[in-house]
Design a protein around this motif. Sequence first.
Motif, short mmCIF file in Angstrom:
data_model
loop_
_atom_site.label_atom_id
_atom_site.label_comp_id
_atom_site.label_asym_id
_atom_site.label_seq_id
_atom_site.Cartn_x
_atom_site.Cartn_y
_atom_site.Cartn_z
N GLY A 20 -0.73 6.88 14.86
CA GLY A 20 -0.39 8.09 14.60
C GLY A 20 0.92 8.46 13.67
N THR A 21 1.78 7.22 13.49
CA THR A 21 2.90 7.64 12.70
C THR A 21 2.80 6.96 11.29
OG1 THR A 21 3.81 5.43 13.54
CG2 THR A 21 4.25 7.27 14.96
N LYS A 22 3.71 7.31 10.65
CA LYS A 22 3.38 6.81 9.08
C LYS A 22 4.45 5.73 8.92
CE LYS A 22 1.62 10.93 7.12
NZ LYS A 22 0.90 11.53 5.84
N ASN A 23 5.69 5.89 8.82
CA ASN A 23 6.62 4.93 8.47
C ASN A 23 7.70 4.40 9.57
OD1 ASN A 23 8.07 3.10 7.12
ND2 ASN A 23 8.86 4.59 5.64
N VAL A 24 7.25 3.38 10.06
CA VAL A 24 8.21 2.90 11.26
C VAL A 24 9.20 1.71 10.76
CG1 VAL A 24 6.76 3.55 13.33
CG2 VAL A 24 6.48 1.32 12.22
N PHE A 25 8.96 1.20 9.70
CA PHE A 25 9.48 0.13 9.29
C PHE A 25 10.74 0.31 8.30
CE2 PHE A 25 5.11 -0.97 8.96
CZ PHE A 25 4.83 -1.73 10.11
N LYS A 26 10.84 1.56 7.49
CA LYS A 26 11.91 1.81 6.71
C LYS A 26 12.14 1.03 5.42
CE LYS A 26 14.75 3.19 10.64
NZ LYS A 26 15.98 2.61 11.69
N GLU A 27 10.86 0.88 4.84
CA GLU A 27 10.86 0.20 3.48
C GLU A 27 11.39 1.07 2.54
OE1 GLU A 27 6.60 -0.61 5.31
OE2 GLU A 27 7.76 1.10 4.95
N SER A 28 11.32 0.61 1.18
CA SER A 28 11.96 1.38 0.16
C SER A 28 10.40 2.22 -0.16
CB SER A 28 11.77 0.44 -1.24
OG SER A 28 11.73 0.79 -2.39
N VAL A 29 10.86 3.51 -0.43
CA VAL A 29 9.72 4.57 -0.61
C VAL A 29 9.12 4.26 -1.92
CG1 VAL A 29 9.23 6.89 -0.87
CG2 VAL A 29 10.81 6.25 0.75
N GLU A 30 9.91 3.90 -2.87
CA GLU A 30 9.09 3.66 -4.34
C GLU A 30 8.44 2.42 -4.29
OE1 GLU A 30 12.75 3.61 -3.80
OE2 GLU A 30 12.78 5.89 -4.29
N GLN A 31 8.69 1.45 -3.47
CA GLN A 31 7.84 0.28 -3.59
C GLN A 31 6.56 0.42 -2.73
OE1 GLN A 31 9.55 -3.07 -1.51
NE2 GLN A 31 8.15 -4.70 -2.59
N PHE A 32 6.90 1.39 -1.70
CA PHE A 32 5.64 1.43 -0.64
C PHE A 32 4.56 2.38 -1.52
CE2 PHE A 32 3.79 3.34 3.32
CZ PHE A 32 3.62 2.28 4.04
N ASP A 33 5.27 3.60 -2.23
CA ASP A 33 4.18 4.00 -2.98
C ASP A 33 3.44 3.46 -3.93
OD1 ASP A 33 4.82 6.50 -1.35
OD2 ASP A 33 6.41 7.20 -2.82
N ALA A 34 4.29 2.64 -4.81
CA ALA A 34 3.68 1.69 -5.58
C ALA A 34 2.59 0.99 -5.10
CB ALA A 34 4.69 0.92 -6.39
N ALA A 35 2.78 0.30 -4.18
CA ALA A 35 1.66 -0.41 -3.39
C ALA A 35 0.48 0.63 -2.94
CB ALA A 35 2.07 -1.12 -2.03
N ARG A 36 0.59 1.72 -2.43
CA ARG A 36 -0.45 2.64 -2.05
C ARG A 36 -1.23 2.84 -3.33
NH1 ARG A 36 -1.11 7.91 -2.28
NH2 ARG A 36 -2.50 8.73 -0.84
N LYS A 37 -0.65 3.31 -4.48
CA LYS A 37 -1.12 3.58 -5.73
C LYS A 37 -1.96 2.41 -6.20
CE LYS A 37 2.04 7.02 -7.20
NZ LYS A 37 3.12 7.54 -7.93
N ALA A 38 -1.52 1.10 -6.05
CA ALA A 38 -2.38 0.15 -6.59
C ALA A 38 -3.32 -0.46 -5.79
CB ALA A 38 -1.20 -1.16 -6.57
#
Length: 173
Positions: free
Chosen positions: A37-55
Amino acid sequence: MDQAQDAILVRDLDLTILFWNKGAEKIYGWTAEEVLGTKNVFKESVEQFDAARKAVISNGEWHGEFRQTRRNGAEINVESRWTLVRDEKGQPNSILVINTDVTDKKRVESQFLRAQRMESIGTLAGGIAHDLNNVLSPILMAIDMLQLRTSDEASKKWLDVLRTNAERGGDMV
């Protein structure tokens, strides 16, 4: 880690965690109950994470690396593979994520590359030393020959200075 284990998780399209396996618990330190039920527990780079999601949404899959944080605050490197999961009507409904901890592999690779660089520097330094000795040897031989032909004391002193400096250069090499 004793044995390589993959963290397998499933996220909805908003990236909320829906599934968290035992491998994820072992790698990251959080239990499934703590992260579902949570979204981000890993503290990754938001830009990199968004790029992966879009891809993954546009291509159906994505793979790359993330720098993430474990529950204890330790940073790890993971190879991440994302696959878009579709429902029975062919509509995207979730993302299957498989993360492999490659922190130790990256550390070993880094040590190997550092050792290769040091070896290259040693080879270069050895080559330069050899070349400088090749330059100094004929100079020292020429000084010996000139000292045999010279009777002038001032010239002999200059030749001694040249010999001393050429030998010091050889010692430095």
